[in-house]
Write a protein that holds these residues in place. Structure first.
Motif, PDB file in Angstrom:
ATOM      1  N   MET A   1       0.824  -1.422  -0.113  1.00 34.92           N
ATOM      2  CA  MET A   1      -0.093   0.047   0.017  1.00 34.92           C
ATOM      3  C   MET A   1       1.164   1.039  -0.285  1.00 34.92           C
ATOM      4  N   ARG A   2       0.438   2.560  -1.144  1.00 37.76           N
ATOM      5  CA  ARG A   2       1.444   3.396  -0.994  1.00 37.76           C
ATOM      6  C   ARG A   2       0.711   4.409  -0.310  1.00 37.76           C
ATOM      7  N   GLN A   3       1.622   5.106   0.520  1.00 29.60           N
ATOM      8  CA  GLN A   3       2.067   6.319   1.121  1.00 29.60           C
ATOM      9  C   GLN A   3       0.664   7.073   0.598  1.00 29.60           C
ATOM     10  N   ASP A   4      -0.140   7.892   1.287  1.00 27.80           N
ATOM     11  CA  ASP A   4      -0.637   9.229   1.148  1.00 27.80           C
ATOM     12  C   ASP A   4      -0.252   9.990   0.910  1.00 27.80           C
ATOM     13  N   ALA A   5      -0.099  11.199  -0.240  1.00 31.99           N
ATOM     14  CA  ALA A   5      -0.254  12.553  -0.624  1.00 31.99           C
ATOM     15  C   ALA A   5       0.566  13.709   1.256  1.00 31.99           C
ATOM     16  N   VAL A   6      -0.731  13.212   1.154  1.00 29.96           N
ATOM     17  CA  VAL A   6      -0.830  14.612   2.733  1.00 29.96           C
ATOM     18  C   VAL A   6       0.247  14.023   4.296  1.00 29.96           C
ATOM     19  N   THR A   7       0.853  12.823   4.023  1.00 30.21           N
ATOM     20  CA  THR A   7       1.833  12.466   4.566  1.00 30.21           C
ATOM     21  C   THR A   7       3.169  12.597   4.065  1.00 30.21           C
ATOM     22  N   LEU A   8       3.830  12.696   2.586  1.00 28.98           N
ATOM     23  CA  LEU A   8       4.691  13.163   2.141  1.00 28.98           C
ATOM     24  C   LEU A   8       4.823  14.498   1.845  1.00 28.98           C
ATOM     25  N   GLU A   9       3.690  15.312   2.050  1.00 29.59           N
ATOM     26  CA  GLU A   9       3.518  16.683   1.862  1.00 29.59           C
ATOM     27  C   GLU A   9       3.799  16.774   3.451  1.00 29.59           C
ATOM     28  N   ARG A  10       3.141  16.742   4.001  1.00 28.21           N
ATOM     29  CA  ARG A  10       4.137  17.020   5.599  1.00 28.21           C
ATOM     30  C   ARG A  10       5.267  16.025   5.958  1.00 28.21           C
ATOM     31  N   PHE A  11       5.985  15.317   5.655  1.00 27.02           N
ATOM     32  CA  PHE A  11       7.502  14.975   5.869  1.00 27.02           C
ATOM     33  C   PHE A  11       8.713  16.365   5.037  1.00 27.02           C
ATOM     34  N   TYR A  12       7.785  16.560   3.182  1.00 30.78           N
ATOM     35  CA  TYR A  12       8.667  17.397   3.169  1.00 30.78           C
ATOM     36  C   TYR A  12       8.500  18.586   3.312  1.00 30.78           C
ATOM     37  N   GLY A  13       7.687  19.071   3.908  1.00 30.10           N
ATOM     38  CA  GLY A  13       7.307  20.399   4.633  1.00 30.10           C
ATOM     39  C   GLY A  13       8.536  20.457   5.596  1.00 30.10           C
ATOM     40  N   ALA A  14       8.687  19.564   6.706  1.00 32.53           N
ATOM     41  CA  ALA A  14       9.796  19.603   7.366  1.00 32.53           C
ATOM     42  C   ALA A  14      10.573  19.865   7.321  1.00 32.53           C
ATOM     43  N   PRO A  15      11.315  20.339   8.382  1.00 33.51           N
ATOM     44  CA  PRO A  15      12.819  20.601   8.588  1.00 33.51           C
ATOM     45  C   PRO A  15      13.988  19.698   7.777  1.00 33.51           C
ATOM     46  N   LEU A  16      13.071  18.187   8.084  1.00 34.75           N
ATOM     47  CA  LEU A  16      13.863  16.780   8.150  1.00 34.75           C
ATOM     48  C   LEU A  16      13.719  17.032   6.385  1.00 34.75           C
ATOM     49  N   GLY A  17      12.815  16.819   5.313  1.00 33.23           N
ATOM     50  CA  GLY A  17      12.379  16.356   4.232  1.00 33.23           C
ATOM     51  C   GLY A  17      12.902  17.351   3.681  1.00 33.23           C
ATOM     52  N   THR A  18      12.865  18.595   3.584  1.00 31.45           N
ATOM     53  CA  THR A  18      13.566  19.784   3.407  1.00 31.45           C
ATOM     54  C   THR A  18      14.699  19.473   2.774  1.00 31.45           C
ATOM     55  N   ALA A  19      16.014  19.417   4.136  1.00 36.57           N
ATOM     56  CA  ALA A  19      17.264  19.125   4.335  1.00 36.57           C
ATOM     57  C   ALA A  19      17.385  17.830   3.288  1.00 36.57           C
ATOM     58  N   ALA A  20      16.411  16.841   3.229  1.00 37.00           N
ATOM     59  CA  ALA A  20      16.536  15.245   2.293  1.00 37.00           C
ATOM     60  C   ALA A  20      15.669  15.489   0.687  1.00 37.00           C
ATOM     61  N   ALA A  21      15.698  16.358   0.533  1.00 44.82           N
ATOM     62  CA  ALA A  21      14.888  17.186  -0.681  1.00 44.82           C
ATOM     63  C   ALA A  21      16.230  18.181  -1.718  1.00 44.82           C
ATOM     64  N   ARG A  22      16.603  18.986  -0.419  1.00 44.51           N
ATOM     65  CA  ARG A  22      17.891  19.729  -0.882  1.00 44.51           C
ATOM     66  C   ARG A  22      19.262  18.514  -1.063  1.00 44.51           C
ATOM     67  N   ILE A  23      19.673  17.949  -0.601  1.00 42.15           N
ATOM     68  CA  ILE A  23      20.884  16.876  -0.549  1.00 42.15           C
ATOM     69  C   ILE A  23      20.221  15.798  -2.385  1.00 42.15           C
ATOM     70  N   LEU A  24      18.974  15.825  -2.124  1.00 47.43           N
ATOM     71  CA  LEU A  24      18.793  14.487  -3.289  1.00 47.43           C
ATOM     72  C   LEU A  24      18.461  15.335  -4.895  1.00 47.43           C
ATOM     73  N   SER A  25      18.087  16.363  -4.562  1.00 44.65           N
ATOM     74  CA  SER A  25      17.928  17.450  -5.721  1.00 44.65           C
ATOM     75  C   SER A  25      19.384  18.091  -6.002  1.00 44.65           C
ATOM     76  N   GLY A  26      21.023  18.161  -5.262  1.00 46.21           N
ATOM     77  CA  GLY A  26      22.064  18.664  -5.300  1.00 46.21           C
ATOM     78  C   GLY A  26      23.048  17.144  -6.440  1.00 46.21           C
ATOM     79  N   LYS A  27      22.461  16.122  -5.875  1.00 39.76           N
ATOM     80  CA  LYS A  27      22.911  15.273  -6.664  1.00 39.76           C
ATOM     81  C   LYS A  27      22.729  15.143  -8.056  1.00 39.76           C
ATOM     82  N   LEU A  28      21.423  15.162  -8.458  1.00 38.11           N
ATOM     83  CA  LEU A  28      20.472  15.138  -9.332  1.00 38.11           C
ATOM     84  C   LEU A  28      20.812  16.005 -10.334  1.00 38.11           C
ATOM     85  N   THR A  29      21.447  17.501  -9.724  1.00 34.26           N
ATOM     86  CA  THR A  29      21.759  18.502 -10.703  1.00 34.26           C
ATOM     87  C   THR A  29      23.537  18.457 -11.126  1.00 34.26           C
TER      88      THR A  29
END
Length: 247
Positions: A1-29
């Motif tokens: 079962m996949r996670q719901d969008a609300v849970t994912l949005e809440r994670f990436y809106g928090a400081p830990l998720g923001t930092a994770a997105a920043r690190i992964l984005s840097g790898k890709l760019t």
């Protein structure tokens, strides 16, 4: 079962998720540059890293499994560029995308081989993909309060083998998210420092494994992932694919 969008949005809106997105984005760019003029697909829940490319691609689509629920993503002022898709069938023509990023997609799919077959179909010849999946050996795959602690984690070797079976040739790999999966300012504010230390002291224990591969139209007999797998994803940028006119 996949996670719901609300849970994912809440994670990436928090400081830990923001930092994770920043690190992964840097790898890709670092790997792909700004992908100017190319056609790009984010599959799974790739919205947090697609924002890093918003000014470059001629076309960019976020394909989100319908199990996540309603998702909206505005691409560079052009309106909603998110579309709900089934699993594993994708509503796109053959060879439509030059670049494909899979994030929070592979861990929870019911049939990984069929999933990869669809990705191969919609990827352009010599197009490139990156699979980003929770690392089985890392701490993040055990952090059930994060999206990376859901579904089935993978090893680098398993991802390379899956790509090889799917007629992709592996070209590079890396690990990311060496910081502990703790939403604490001391951790999130020093995310880049954790990355630098982790790559030196424990290169195989990053929370996420990223593997890049290129679509080949023909696989050699008994061929596999012939390209060497590197520890770091900072490579020379691949030659840009020819831009296709949109219809």
């Amino acid at each position: 079962m996949r996670q719901d969008a609300v849970t994912l949005e809440r994670f990436y809106g928090a400081p830990l998720g923001t930092a994770a997105a920043r690190i992964l984005s840097g790898k890709l760019t670092d790997l792909w540059g700004d992908c100017r003029g190319l056609s790009m697909l984010g599959l799974g829940y790739a919205l947090p890293v697609l924002d890093a490319f918003a000014a470059g691609p001629a076309r960019i689509v976020a394909a989100v499994p319908h199990e996540h629920g309603l998702v909206r993503w505005d691409y560079s002022g052009r309106g909603n560029s998110a579309v709900a898709v089934g699993d594993p069938r994708l509503p796109f023509p053959d060879g439509m995308f030059d670049r494909v990023i899979v994030l929070h997609g592979l861990e929870e799919t019911g049939d990984p081989r069929l999933y990869m077959r669809e990705i191969w179909r919609i990827t352009a010849p010599e197009g490139r993909i990156v699979l980003a999946a929770a690392n089985r050996a890392g701490l993040w795959s055990r952090a059930t309060r994060t999206p990376f602690g859901q579904g089935r984690p993978w090893t680098r070797a398993q991802l390379a083998n899956l790509l090889s079976i799917g007629l992709f040739q592996v070209t590079a790999s890396s690990s990311a998210l060496y910081m502990p999966p703790m939403d604490v300012k001391l951790v999130t504010a020093a995310a880049e420092g954790w990355e630098a230390i982790g790559r030196v002291l424990a290169p195989g224990l990053g929370g996420v494994v990223l593997v890049e591969a290129v679509k080949r139209l023909y696989a050699p007999p008994k061929g596999g992932a012939a390209a060497p797998v590197t520890d770091r994803i900072r490579l020379a940028r691949p030659a840009p694919a020819a831009r296709r006119d949109e219809h």
